[in-house]
Motif scaffolding. Structure first.
Motif, PDB file in Angstrom:
ATOM      1  N   TYR A   1      -4.203 -34.569 -23.471  1.00 38.97           N
ATOM      2  CA  TYR A   1      -3.771 -33.125 -22.571  1.00 38.97           C
ATOM      3  C   TYR A   1      -2.281 -33.144 -22.264  1.00 38.97           C
ATOM      4  CZ  TYR A   1      -4.660 -28.998 -20.073  1.00 38.97           C
ATOM      5  OH  TYR A   1      -4.666 -27.598 -19.625  1.00 38.97           O
ATOM      6  N   GLY A   2      -1.825 -34.486 -21.704  1.00 38.96           N
ATOM      7  CA  GLY A   2      -0.715 -34.598 -21.232  1.00 38.96           C
ATOM      8  C   GLY A   2      -0.217 -36.060 -21.670  1.00 38.96           C
ATOM      9  N   ILE A   3       1.015 -36.341 -21.193  1.00 39.66           N
ATOM     10  CA  ILE A   3       1.324 -37.679 -21.873  1.00 39.66           C
ATOM     11  C   ILE A   3       1.427 -38.837 -20.584  1.00 39.66           C
ATOM     12  CG2 ILE A   3       3.550 -39.025 -22.761  1.00 39.66           C
ATOM     13  CD1 ILE A   3       2.193 -36.770 -24.824  1.00 39.66           C
ATOM     14  N   GLY A   4       0.760 -40.070 -20.740  1.00 39.95           N
ATOM     15  CA  GLY A   4       0.780 -41.015 -19.789  1.00 39.95           C
ATOM     16  C   GLY A   4       1.397 -42.358 -20.496  1.00 39.95           C
ATOM     17  N   GLY A   5       1.797 -42.963 -19.428  1.00 33.99           N
ATOM     18  CA  GLY A   5       2.566 -44.369 -20.070  1.00 33.99           C
ATOM     19  C   GLY A   5       2.389 -45.255 -19.038  1.00 33.99           C
ATOM     20  N   VAL A   6       1.844 -46.650 -19.267  1.00 34.78           N
ATOM     21  CA  VAL A   6       1.714 -47.657 -18.307  1.00 34.78           C
ATOM     22  C   VAL A   6       1.959 -48.902 -18.699  1.00 34.78           C
ATOM     23  CG1 VAL A   6       0.000 -48.537 -16.504  1.00 34.78           C
ATOM     24  CG2 VAL A   6      -0.546 -46.338 -17.323  1.00 34.78           C
ATOM     25  N   SER A   7       2.606 -49.822 -17.848  1.00 34.09           N
ATOM     26  CA  SER A   7       2.948 -51.077 -18.596  1.00 34.09           C
ATOM     27  C   SER A   7       1.943 -52.208 -17.694  1.00 34.09           C
ATOM     28  CB  SER A   7       4.469 -51.568 -18.150  1.00 34.09           C
ATOM     29  OG  SER A   7       4.812 -51.401 -16.641  1.00 34.09           O
ATOM     30  N   SER A   8       1.781 -53.310 -18.664  1.00 34.54           N
ATOM     31  CA  SER A   8       0.825 -54.362 -18.362  1.00 34.54           C
ATOM     32  C   SER A   8       1.534 -55.608 -18.245  1.00 34.54           C
ATOM     33  CB  SER A   8      -0.456 -54.198 -19.044  1.00 34.54           C
ATOM     34  OG  SER A   8      -1.408 -55.459 -18.542  1.00 34.54           O
ATOM     35  N   ILE A   9       2.008 -56.035 -16.949  1.00 34.75           N
ATOM     36  CA  ILE A   9       2.519 -57.435 -16.801  1.00 34.75           C
ATOM     37  C   ILE A   9       1.565 -58.290 -16.225  1.00 34.75           C
ATOM     38  CG2 ILE A   9       4.488 -58.638 -16.066  1.00 34.75           C
ATOM     39  CD1 ILE A   9       5.212 -56.092 -17.989  1.00 34.75           C
ATOM     40  N   GLY A  10       1.286 -59.445 -16.906  1.00 33.54           N
ATOM     41  CA  GLY A  10       0.737 -60.763 -16.442  1.00 33.54           C
ATOM     42  C   GLY A  10      -0.879 -59.937 -16.082  1.00 33.54           C
ATOM     43  N   ASP A  11      -1.282 -59.319 -16.999  1.00 35.73           N
ATOM     44  CA  ASP A  11      -2.658 -58.809 -17.038  1.00 35.73           C
ATOM     45  C   ASP A  11      -2.898 -57.776 -15.855  1.00 35.73           C
ATOM     46  OD1 ASP A  11      -3.572 -60.023 -19.175  1.00 35.73           O
ATOM     47  OD2 ASP A  11      -4.962 -61.591 -18.244  1.00 35.73           O
ATOM     48  N   GLN A  12      -1.713 -57.225 -15.414  1.00 34.33           N
ATOM     49  CA  GLN A  12      -2.290 -56.201 -14.364  1.00 34.33           C
ATOM     50  C   GLN A  12      -1.408 -54.825 -14.657  1.00 34.33           C
ATOM     51  OE1 GLN A  12      -4.100 -56.399 -11.468  1.00 34.33           O
ATOM     52  NE2 GLN A  12      -4.710 -58.363 -12.213  1.00 34.33           N
ATOM     53  N   ALA A  13      -1.964 -53.771 -14.497  1.00 30.91           N
ATOM     54  CA  ALA A  13      -1.000 -52.369 -14.848  1.00 30.91           C
ATOM     55  C   ALA A  13       0.032 -52.567 -13.603  1.00 30.91           C
ATOM     56  CB  ALA A  13      -2.165 -51.539 -14.597  1.00 30.91           C
ATOM     57  N   TYR A  14       1.009 -52.034 -13.890  1.00 30.95           N
ATOM     58  CA  TYR A  14       2.157 -51.806 -13.072  1.00 30.95           C
ATOM     59  C   TYR A  14       1.699 -50.244 -12.664  1.00 30.95           C
ATOM     60  CZ  TYR A  14       6.346 -50.238 -10.724  1.00 30.95           C
ATOM     61  OH  TYR A  14       7.277 -49.612  -9.763  1.00 30.95           O
ATOM     62  N   LEU A  15       1.411 -50.035 -11.175  1.00 23.56           N
ATOM     63  CA  LEU A  15       0.927 -48.613 -11.078  1.00 23.56           C
ATOM     64  C   LEU A  15       2.154 -47.694 -10.262  1.00 23.56           C
ATOM     65  CD1 LEU A  15      -2.345 -49.649  -9.112  1.00 23.56           C
ATOM     66  CD2 LEU A  15      -1.971 -49.247 -11.542  1.00 23.56           C
ATOM     67  N   GLY A  16       3.225 -48.205 -10.128  1.00 23.73           N
ATOM     68  CA  GLY A  16       4.327 -47.436  -9.497  1.00 23.73           C
ATOM     69  C   GLY A  16       4.043 -46.992  -8.137  1.00 23.73           C
TER      70      GLY A  16
END
Length: 402
Positions: free
Chosen positions: A211-226
């Motif tokens: 419905y929207g566009i999302g983007g999340v990076s995963s560094i060292g098995d952890q999502a970067y939440l901002g």
């Protein structure tokens, strides 16, 4: 509740990725001592969550013992709440679907009614789980909007305007008597890749086109939440192509305005490619792709290409070698996936695209996203819920439905 030792969640995660492995392999993967692995295995075996198999020794070798998740050990209740559908599933420990309930809920449903319907479905599936499994990891809720895992509440932005600010996880926990947790769908998918994808790269960028566009990076098995714990900022990156469409951020030509499935839906209706407002966006994308019409494919390929261009730029900037594409657009359209591959075929970088629907061996990304929220809760609390209470009728007595 049964409390687990500190290494039990990590061991469980390793077995969801790679079943049937030796104690020595677990020791190397977890970077702990042999006695620690042995104690953790014995603990989880006593709870009925693990089982061991000893194979006969060869002429020159010793018997080999492998450890795996027990088929009737741990289970999960997965609640997937998307703008156009709500699904409640009973899953085994590896996220394979055992049973499923689809619910007639959407963004206009009254919140109290939604809690009741979801809660009843959870209790019905837990009753079935009690006949097949020893323990429940928890009830995981993946939500198609912003949600706060720590408070269990729905936050903004979200299409579910009548539900904003409501502590859905806490209300379902009160209704069912079961441990519940909620998280945003994009964050939950990062968790799903880290829990269930045996071949995953160490670090990656995840793109979700729904419905929207999302983007999340995963560094060292952890999502970067901002700083604001939101996955939507990627959707407001300019697409570098002309356009005069405004999104909720007030900007023009960003990905949310030009490339979301919501926008594809609107443009398809404007062009006569779809009749009326389509409630099931997955059905819309599949029908456009199957039509093979030039206009329909242009919508899908154009959206996918714009998303891929920005994802590749981000991967280059962060030095990531893996970019995972998911959501309705990429799960349901081979043409969209081909457009991504065309963009990533450009020279001068080391990033490669992957697609969620190819990584989970026939398992539903929606189910696994919600399952990862339940496993996150298990990791935080280090507790599992014994289902003997349901077999004995105690939980149903305490939480009897009116």
């Amino acid at each position: 509740m049964e409390t687990l030792s500190i290494n039990a969640p990590s061991l469980l995660r390793e077995l969801t990725r790679n079943g049937g492995i030796t104690r020595q392999s677990l020791q190397a993967a977890l970077k702990v001592s042999g006695p620690t692995v042995t104690r953790t295995i014995l603990e989880l075996t006593d709870l009925g969550i693990l089982e061991s198999t000893v194979t006969a020794a060869g002429a020159k070798g010793r018997p080999a013992e492998t450890v795996d998740l027990a088929s009737g050990g741990l289970c999960i209740i997965a609640v997937s709440i998307r703008t156009e559908r709500v699904i409640v599933s009973l899953l085994d420990a590896r996220g394979r679907q055992v049973d499923v309930h689809g619910l007639p809920l959407g963004e206009e449903t009254d919140y109290a009614e939604a809690v009741g319907l979801i809660g009843q479905a959870v209790l019905q599936l837990t009753g079935k789980a009690a006949a097949q499994f020893r323990s429940l990891a928890g009830v995981g809720i993946s939500f198609g909007g912003s949600a706060d895992f720590a408070t269990g509440a729905i936050t903004t932005p979200s299409a579910f305007q009548r539900w904003r600010g409501k502590p859905l996880a806490r209300d379902l926990e009160f209704y069912t008597g079961l441990p519940c947790a909620i998280d945003n769908y994009s964050f939950a998918l990062v968790g799903a890749l880290n829990w269930f994808d045996a071949t995953k790269a160490a670090d990656f960028f995840l793109v979700v086109a729904d419905y929207g566009i999302g983007g999340v990076s995963s560094i060292g098995d952890q999502a970067y939440l901002g700083p604001e714990r939101r996955p939507g900022d990627f959707g407001h990156i300019g697409s570098r192509r002309t356009g005069r469409l405004a999104c909720h951020c007030g900007g023009y030509d960003c990905l949310a305005a030009t490339s979301s499935v919501k926008t594809i839906d609107r443009e398809a209706r404007d062009q006569g490619l779809a009749i009326g407002k389509t409630r099931d966006l997955a059905e819309l994308v599949r029908s456009l792709d199957a039509s093979q019409g030039e206009a329909a494919l242009s919508l899908l390929e154009g959206a996918a290409g714009r998303i891929a261009e920005n994802a590749l730029t981000l991967c280059r900037g962060m030095g990531l070698t893996s970019c995972v594409f998911g959501g309705v657009l990429f799960d349901c359209s081979p043409a969209a996936c081909a457009a991504v591959e065309d963009v990533f075929a450009a020279p001068g970088h080391g990033a490669a695209p992957r697609f969620l629907h190819q990584l989970f061996d026939g398992r539903s990304p929606d189910d696994l996203a919600a399952a990862s929220v339940a496993y996150h809760l298990l990791s935080e609390k280090r507790q599992v819920y014994p289902l003997a209470a349901y077999r004995d009728g105690e939980a149903m007595r305490l939480r009897r439905l009116s």
